[in-house]
Motif scaffolding. Structure first.
Motif, mmCIF file in Angstrom:
data_model
loop_
_atom_site.group_PDB
_atom_site.id
_atom_site.type_symbol
_atom_site.label_atom_id
_atom_site.label_comp_id
_atom_site.label_asym_id
_atom_site.label_seq_id
_atom_site.Cartn_x
_atom_site.Cartn_y
_atom_site.Cartn_z
ATOM 1 N N MET A 137 -0.725 50.815 79.597
ATOM 2 C CA MET A 137 -0.964 50.169 78.310
ATOM 3 C C MET A 137 -1.227 48.684 78.567
ATOM 4 N N PRO A 138 -2.277 48.144 77.983
ATOM 5 C CA PRO A 138 -2.546 46.718 78.146
ATOM 6 C C PRO A 138 -1.361 45.883 77.663
ATOM 7 N N HIS A 139 -1.253 44.666 78.206
ATOM 8 C CA HIS A 139 -0.119 43.793 77.891
ATOM 9 C C HIS A 139 0.039 43.579 76.383
ATOM 10 N N ARG A 140 -1.063 43.331 75.683
ATOM 11 C CA ARG A 140 -1.004 43.102 74.230
ATOM 12 C C ARG A 140 -0.449 44.338 73.507
ATOM 13 N N GLY A 141 -0.867 45.521 73.967
ATOM 14 C CA GLY A 141 -0.372 46.761 73.376
ATOM 15 C C GLY A 141 1.122 46.936 73.579
ATOM 16 N N LYS A 142 1.629 46.556 74.753
ATOM 17 C CA LYS A 142 3.069 46.640 75.017
ATOM 18 C C LYS A 142 3.849 45.709 74.106
ATOM 19 N N ILE A 143 3.310 44.525 73.897
ATOM 20 C CA ILE A 143 3.983 43.562 73.018
ATOM 21 C C ILE A 143 4.065 44.113 71.594
ATOM 22 N N ILE A 144 2.938 44.595 71.088
ATOM 23 C CA ILE A 144 2.907 45.129 69.721
ATOM 24 C C ILE A 144 3.838 46.328 69.588
ATOM 25 N N PHE A 145 3.782 47.235 70.563
ATOM 26 C CA PHE A 145 4.627 48.432 70.510
ATOM 27 C C PHE A 145 6.107 48.054 70.561
ATOM 28 N N SER A 146 6.474 47.125 71.435
ATOM 29 C CA SER A 146 7.887 46.759 71.557
ATOM 30 C C SER A 146 8.409 46.112 70.277
ATOM 31 N N TRP A 147 7.613 45.259 69.651
ATOM 32 C CA TRP A 147 8.044 44.642 68.393
ATOM 33 C C TRP A 147 8.025 45.638 67.234
ATOM 34 N N ALA A 148 7.124 46.608 67.281
ATOM 35 C CA ALA A 148 7.129 47.666 66.259
ATOM 36 C C ALA A 148 8.426 48.468 66.334
ATOM 37 N N LEU A 149 8.896 48.736 67.552
ATOM 38 C CA LEU A 149 10.174 49.440 67.709
ATOM 39 C C LEU A 149 11.333 48.610 67.159
ATOM 40 N N VAL A 150 11.301 47.304 67.395
ATOM 41 C CA VAL A 150 12.336 46.419 66.844
ATOM 42 C C VAL A 150 12.321 46.498 65.316
ATOM 43 N N ALA A 151 11.131 46.396 64.735
ATOM 44 C CA ALA A 151 11.012 46.441 63.267
ATOM 45 C C ALA A 151 11.467 47.788 62.715
ATOM 46 N N LEU A 152 11.104 48.868 63.392
ATOM 47 C CA LEU A 152 11.518 50.194 62.951
ATOM 48 C C LEU A 152 13.041 50.325 62.992
ATOM 49 N N TRP A 153 13.651 49.850 64.070
ATOM 50 C CA TRP A 153 15.109 49.963 64.184
ATOM 51 C C TRP A 153 15.798 49.061 63.157
ATOM 52 N N ALA A 154 15.239 47.880 62.894
ATOM 53 C CA ALA A 154 15.802 47.010 61.861
ATOM 54 C C ALA A 154 15.738 47.706 60.501
ATOM 55 N N ALA A 155 14.684 48.464 60.257
ATOM 56 C CA ALA A 155 14.571 49.222 59.004
ATOM 57 C C ALA A 155 15.634 50.325 58.940
ATOM 58 N N VAL A 156 15.916 50.965 60.067
ATOM 59 C CA VAL A 156 16.987 51.979 60.109
ATOM 60 C C VAL A 156 18.321 51.332 59.755
ATOM 61 N N ILE A 157 18.596 50.176 60.338
ATOM 62 C CA ILE A 157 19.843 49.459 60.037
ATOM 63 C C ILE A 157 19.899 49.113 58.553
ATOM 64 N N PHE A 158 18.792 48.625 58.000
ATOM 65 C CA PHE A 158 18.739 48.278 56.580
ATOM 66 C C PHE A 158 19.045 49.511 55.726
ATOM 67 N N PHE A 159 18.438 50.642 56.084
ATOM 68 C CA PHE A 159 18.675 51.886 55.353
ATOM 69 C C PHE A 159 20.147 52.267 55.396
ATOM 70 N N MET A 160 20.732 52.216 56.579
ATOM 71 C CA MET A 160 22.138 52.594 56.713
ATOM 72 C C MET A 160 23.037 51.641 55.923
ATOM 73 N N SER A 161 22.685 50.365 55.890
ATOM 74 C CA SER A 161 23.483 49.374 55.166
ATOM 75 C C SER A 161 23.391 49.541 53.657
ATOM 76 N N ALA A 162 22.368 50.212 53.190
ATOM 77 C CA ALA A 162 22.190 50.421 51.754
ATOM 78 C C ALA A 162 23.002 51.605 51.246
#
Length: 153
Positions: A1-26
């Motif tokens: 995966m190109p470097h830019r793709g790795k960056i986007i994918f890694s931050w997408a995972l962070v955002a997805l997990w933050a959304a899971v935490i938000f859901f659980m906190s609700a």
């Protein structure tokens, strides 16, 4: 995966997990009574801790907070390392911990608006400790992997 793709994918995972935490906190723990996959996870956790700590213990809540943020700390470290590969590992670990801890503050604030939940500084500390362990584990595994690559070369 190109470097830019790795960056986007890694931050997408962070955002997805933050959304899971938000859901659980609700939700409160009682929201996960009954049926469904989250109820099954809750029953399994209670079954694990109840024999040791007693059925009325809040260890499930502490374990949930710690685990959620352990994963967030690990994901943040990976995303930061992808974004700034030339930065020192210690700076990346500290940045991951700081970002996770800041998110934990907003998470506790969010919980203050959820009926049956409250803003608890002890939860923030548990979250921060979980994120610390997550970031440090990924750092240790990456150093171990790097050392193994040097030995095999």
């Amino acid at each position: 995966m190109p470097h830019r793709g790795k960056i986007i994918f890694s931050w997408a995972l962070v955002a997805l997990w933050a959304a899971v935490i938000f859901f659980m906190s609700a939700h409160t723990g009682s929201d996960f009574d009954g049926e469904g996959p989250l109820a099954a996870v809750k029953r399994w956790l209670v079954g694990l801790v109840a024999p040791v700590f007693g059925p009325e213990t809040d260890v499930v809540n502490v374990a949930a907070h710690f685990t959620e943020y352990l994963v967030l700390g690990a994901l943040l470290f990976v995303a930061l390392r992808c974004t700034w590969p030339e930065s020192s590992s210690s700076r990346l670990v500290l940045a991951a911990i700081a970002l996770a801890s800041a998110y934990a503050v907003t998470d506790e604030f969010h919980q203050s608006f959820v009926p049956g939940r409250l803003c608890d500084p002890a939860d923030w500390l548990t979250d921060t400790l979980g994120a610390t362990l997550g970031a440090v584990i990924v750092l240790a595994l990456s150093k171990r992997g790097g050392a193994a690559e040097h030995r095999s070369a």
